[in-house]
Write an enzyme that holds these catalytic residues in place. Structure first.
Site, PDB file in Angstrom:
ATOM      1  CG  HIS A 413      -2.507  -0.178   0.802  1.00  0.00           C
ATOM      2  ND1 HIS A 413      -3.038   0.674  -0.194  1.00  0.00           N
ATOM      3  CD2 HIS A 413      -3.456  -1.011   1.358  1.00  0.00           C
ATOM      4  CE1 HIS A 413      -4.360   0.516  -0.279  1.00  0.00           C
ATOM      5  NE2 HIS A 413      -4.705  -0.615   0.750  1.00  0.00           N
ATOM      6  CG  ASP A 417      -4.791   2.706  -5.181  1.00  0.00           C
ATOM      7  OD1 ASP A 417      -4.924   2.187  -6.188  1.00  0.00           O
ATOM      8  OD2 ASP A 417      -4.828   3.999  -5.086  1.00  0.00           O
TER       9      ASP A 417
END
Length: 438
Positions: A413, A417
């Protein structure tokens, strides 16, 4: 003059054991030549040199375990043309213990040399022992370790590896007393004295005592895997995605094309996955690279790591270098060779330290639908490939049995995403459905 340093071959590596020198002082070496074999907790690795020149001195004796970054040899660099690229220094550990990748010899790049640790006291190099004898038995490093564990005299073992090298499997057959592995004294070649044995110091550094069994390699490998995965879980904020892919038409195409290929050129589904992942990184480049020093460094080429189960348990994930530039047949050839050498313990440092993204595939094992892997730092993505199974598939208002595979993505992350991850999986799906592009 440049020092050849103990390389970092993984995020969890802080030291390695010099098993064997493949050069001697005065030898000329070219960029990409193998000059030493290093044993880590995961494997024994053939290590390449990163600049051409002349070996001036060997600074560390065989059997010695030293920290990453320690000078192992001194090399007088060959003169480079003004326009020629500089060879990179050996990768150095960073604060998170995630090591910068070793660049493969076909991918030169400029790099700024980080501060180097003070070299240890040079080991004297007597004229009669400057380097290992060229007449010694050819033995893979894992075979040496296994021979020590089983008490097998290597001089009486027939080698079945490349160029007659003795492999771990040969040693285990000899340890079980199978006649196919043993040879007569007249065929034994060099005497047992010509085979390097571990010193008291080397044995102590590896946690063993001379004459006693060392810790089983499977336990050592499992501990190394646990350390790397603990680091990954601690430092990487993971997210996970998965999708089913209809492979029916692709596998039918593969079966047709394999009928037109020779046996050595036939392609397995694994090569399709490697090639599709490599090409998909061109569409979503933030899946391909390394997270180092608080920032993402995108890779120019896709060096696809492929998880391989090794004898005795555990996994290792060496890279198929430049998989995005290889043809499907070339990827299959490279994959077949890589798996064979990974299991024989004859990998190269560039293959182990340079993956920019990894595939973990279950193949035909157990009919498991989905693999949710853990990202291998400093990489930022891992693709899981489940078993190919026949299941109901609805399309165009019709339901039928189709051969399917479930792909998963484990992403970092800090770099991407779920939206970008979904685009990446969709790109792999699209490529797999159009195998002519692979």
């Amino acid at each position: 003059m440049a020092d050849f340093l103990m390389p970092s071959l993984g995020a969890d590596m802080d030291a390695g054991r010099l098993v064997e020198w493949r050069v001697r002082p005065g030898d000329q070496v070219e960029r990409g030549d193998i000059i030493a074999t290093i044993e880590t907790d995961k494997a024994a690795i053939d290590v390449e040199v990163w600049e051409s020149g002349t070996v001036e001195a060997l600074l560390v004796e065989e059997g010695t375990r030293v920290p990453v970054g320690t000078p192992l040899a001194r090399i007088a660099a060959a003169a480079l043309s003004a326009a020629g690229p500089e060879a990179p220094d050996q990768a150095q550990p960073v604060e998170t213990s995630a090591a910068a990748p070793v660049e493969p010899p076909t991918t030169p790049r400029e790099a700024t040399a980080p501060p180097r640790p003070a070299p240890p006291e040079a080991v004297p190099q007597p004229a009669a022992a400057e380097a290992p004898s060229r007449e010694r038995l050819r033995v893979t490093p894992l075979a040496r370790v296994r021979a020590e564990e089983l008490g097998v005299n290597l001089a009486g073992v027939r080698g079945t590896g490349p160029d007659g090298a003795i492999t771990q499997a040969d040693v285990e057959r000899a340890g079980e007393g199978e006649p196919a592995a043993a040879i007569s004294p007249s065929e034994a070649g060099p005497p047992a004295a010509a085979i390097e044995e571990p010193s008291e110091t080397a044995a102590a550094e590896t946690g063993a005592t001379v004459g006693e069994q060392t810790e089983p390699r499977a336990a050592t490998l499992r501990r190394a895997i646990a350390a790397a995965m603990s680091l990954s879980n601690r430092d990487i904020p993971h997210y996970y995605l998965s999708m089913a892919v209809d492979l029916s038409s692709t596998l039918a195409w593969l079966e047709r094309t394999n009928q037109q290929r020779g046996v050595a050129e036939r392609v397995l589904p694994s090569a399709l996955f490697v090639r599709a992942v490599a090409l998909a990184t061109h569409e979503v480049p933030e899946m391909n690279g390394h997270y180092l020093d608080g920032q993402f460094r995108a890779a120019e080429r896709a060096h696809v790591g492929f998880a391989v189960a090794v004898p005795g348990g555990g996994l290792i994930a060496p890279a198929i270098l430049e998989a995005d530039r290889k043809s499907l047949v070339e990827v299959m050839t490279a994959l077949r060779e890589l798996v064979s050498r990974a299991r024989a313990g004859t990998l190269r440092s560039s293959e182990l330290a340079s993956p920019t993204i990894t595939i973990s595939s279950l193949g035909e094992r157990g009919g498991i639908d989905t693999v949710y892997g853990i990202v291998n730092p400093p990489q930022v993505a891992l693709v899981g490939v489940g078993s190919i199974v026949e299941r109901p598939w609805a399309e165009g208002g019709m339901v039928g049995a189709r051969r399917q595979v479930t792909l998963s993505l484990s992403g970092d992350h800090r770099v991407s995403d779920g939206h970008r991850g979904a685009l990446f999986l969709a790109a792999i799906d699209r490529l797999l459905r159009d195998p002519e592009r692979l």
